[in-house]
Design a protein around this motif. Structure first.
Motif: not given
Length: 541
Positions: A177-202
């Protein structure tokens, strides 16, 4: 010999003239006139072709009238401005226009209208300004729709993408699905793979998972509560693009990335057994893409990401629950309703409320804090997913409901109820009758709760070969397969061997008991009671 261009012709003429060839000889050799030879001798570069003046149109006398109408419309009420049909009618009625078609007027208005708005400052020129992104500061997020062949059926899924603006490093994730659950899980997975969170704007578009309401034509948004809590937890600073197609260019990097990824990695349509398998492949593709270069960049994505990674903000220590909780009530069919779909739970929970944690691609059902069911999330609306194991206790009391049960059909489609099960069931019905045979099959299905599926299937195949049509015999052979004692446990149903001897389950259990070292029981201690009773008989009262 291929035809020469005009530049090559001029060069050949000038070369022959320098060699002493006469003008007439050059004309005959190249089939040109004296004017061409003269022009070639005067300049090595041919003169530009003269443009013909534009041909006069029968609309020309009426163009000032149309321009005046379009300028007057700039100050007219929005719903009372001229359409092309109205302009065409006025030209005929008020200015006696003839021999000019409606299509000619429409084409002129379509070209001239935006020019007039730009000339008067009502509409700015559409120009794109190059941007420079600081490392570790900005990223873009978006969803894209993709087609996947899941267990032989082509379904529509959603591709989440988070792309760092500086390096172009992107992380992708497919969900049901493209709902809020997928939206959050995608962020968590991306931050874990990248090793951090961008400091500016998304950068985001105005998707419903994050934006509850767009306030006018400004950048202000009313955010959903869970998104506000999520971005506060991870320190995400959002930037929302303009609504509609006008804002797509504000996050053009991720828009193009999704299209590139879809064309290069999802063509042809991938065939997988589960979305988890596909996501594992996507993680490998993302890692391999670090070796490519974007456009004319001198360094690869991986080299630029190595500069960017140390500048990312550290991940929070505490995890954020990306799933969403529901508390549905179990109906009389032992099912719960979640997002218009129905899922089965054990029959002992009928009439009770359970807790459901909904994720992007699966849902987990809890009775208090105990997990009682786990289902893959349905892709379409109004679907039903049933687990045969949830109904076994009820089927023991109602064995006649098993042959037509929807859960049985879904188990067959999923490969959990194999042809070996069907063959053993048919033979058990012949020998014991339908009721007893079906109950025996249900007892066999209960073995799946504490034994591996392949071991139970192997036990069924062996028991069927030797004609052992009881649940005890199947359990025995399944344990043999688990212990590695039967090397022929995976034989197919059609290759039955000669009936052999089946060891009794009770005898097998007795042989596995430890030896009893206790002494044999004795009643000698009770003899003293007999002696006391004998001496008492001779005493008079």
């Amino acid at each position: 010999m291929p035809p020469m261009s005009k530049v090559e012709l001029y060069a050949a003429i000038r070369r022959d003239a320098r060699a002493g060839m006469s003008g007439r000889a050059i004309e005959r050799k190249y089939g040109v006139g004296w004017r061409t030879v003269t022009q070639a001798m005067s300049s090595a570069w041919p003169q530009e072709r003269k443009k013909y003046p534009p041909r006069a149109s029968k609309l020309d006398p009426f163009k000032p009238v149309i321009d005046a109408i379009l300028r007057a419309d700039l100050d007219a009420p929005r719903k009372q401005r001229h359409t092309v049909t109205r302009i065409f009618a006025r030209l005929i009625d008020e200015h006696a226009m003839t021999e000019v078609s409606y299509q000619v007027v429409r084409a002129y208005v379509a070209t001239r209208k935006p020019e007039i708005r730009t000339e008067t400052g009502r509409e700015p020129v559409n120009v794109f300004i190059p941007q420079t992104h600081l490392p570790g500061a900005e990223a873009e997020v978006d969803f894209g729709e993709v087609m996947v062949r899941l267990r032989g059926e082509q379904v529509s899924c959603f591709l989440f993408c988070l792309r760092l603006s500086f390096s172009g490093r992107a992380v992708h994730r497919i969900s049901a699905s493209g709902g809020q659950e997928a939206f959050f899980e995608g962020h968590v997975h991306a931050f874990r793979v990248l090793g951090g969170v961008p400091t500016g704007k998304l950068r985001y578009d105005n998707l419903k998972s994050a934006v509850a309401q767009v306030l006018g034509f400004s950048r202000q948004r009313v955010e959903t509560e869970r998104w506000t809590a999520f971005r506060s937890h991870h320190g995400v600073e959002p930037f929302y693009c303009q609504p509609g197609i006008e804002g797509a260019h504000e996050k053009g990097g991720v828009e193009g990335q999704i299209g590139w990824f879809r064309r290069n990695h999802l063509v042809p349509v991938p065939e997988v057994d589960s979305l988890a398998e596909l996501n594992a492949m996507i993680d490998e593709w993302d890692t391999a893409d670090e070796a490519r270069r974007i456009g004319l960049r001198a360094r690869t994505i991986g080299e630029m990401f190595a500069v960017e990674k140390p500048l990312l903000r550290a991940l929070p220590d505490e995890p954020f629950e990306t799933g969403r909780w529901f508390t549905p009530q179990v109906d009389r069919y032992s099912q719960i309703s979640v997002r218009t779909n129905h899922y089965s739970v054990p029959v002992r929970l009928i009439g009770r409320r359970v807790r459901v944690l909904l994720h992007a691609s699966e849902l987990v059902v809890y009775d208090s804090r105990i997990e009682v069911a786990r289902h893959e999330r349905l892709l379409a609306k109004g679907g039903t997913r049933l687990e045969l194991d949830h109904y076994l206790e009820a089927l023991v009391r109602k064995p006649g409901a098993l042959p037509g049960a929807t859960a049985l059909e879904q188990a067959r489609s999923a490969g959990k109820f194999t042809p070996v099960h069907d063959a053993w069931w048919a033979e058990a019905n012949k020998v014991h009758g339908e009721t007893v045979g079906t109950r025996a099959l249900i007892e066999v299905l209960l073995l799946h709760r504490h034994m591996a599926h392949e071991h139970v299937v192997a036990g069924l195949a062996t028991a069927l070969r030797v004609g052992a049509l009881t649940a005890d015999a199947v359990a025995l052979e399944a344990r043999k397969a688990a212990d590695g004692e039967d090397t022929d446990a995976t034989a197919s149903v059609g290759e039955f061997a000669t009936p052999g001897k089946v060891t009794s389950l009770t005898r097998r259990r007795l042989t596995q008991l430890p030896s009893d070292t206790r002494p044999l029981p004795s009643v000698a201690i009770y003899d003293q009671l007999l002696r006391g009773h004998t001496s008492g008989e001779g005493t008079s009262p």
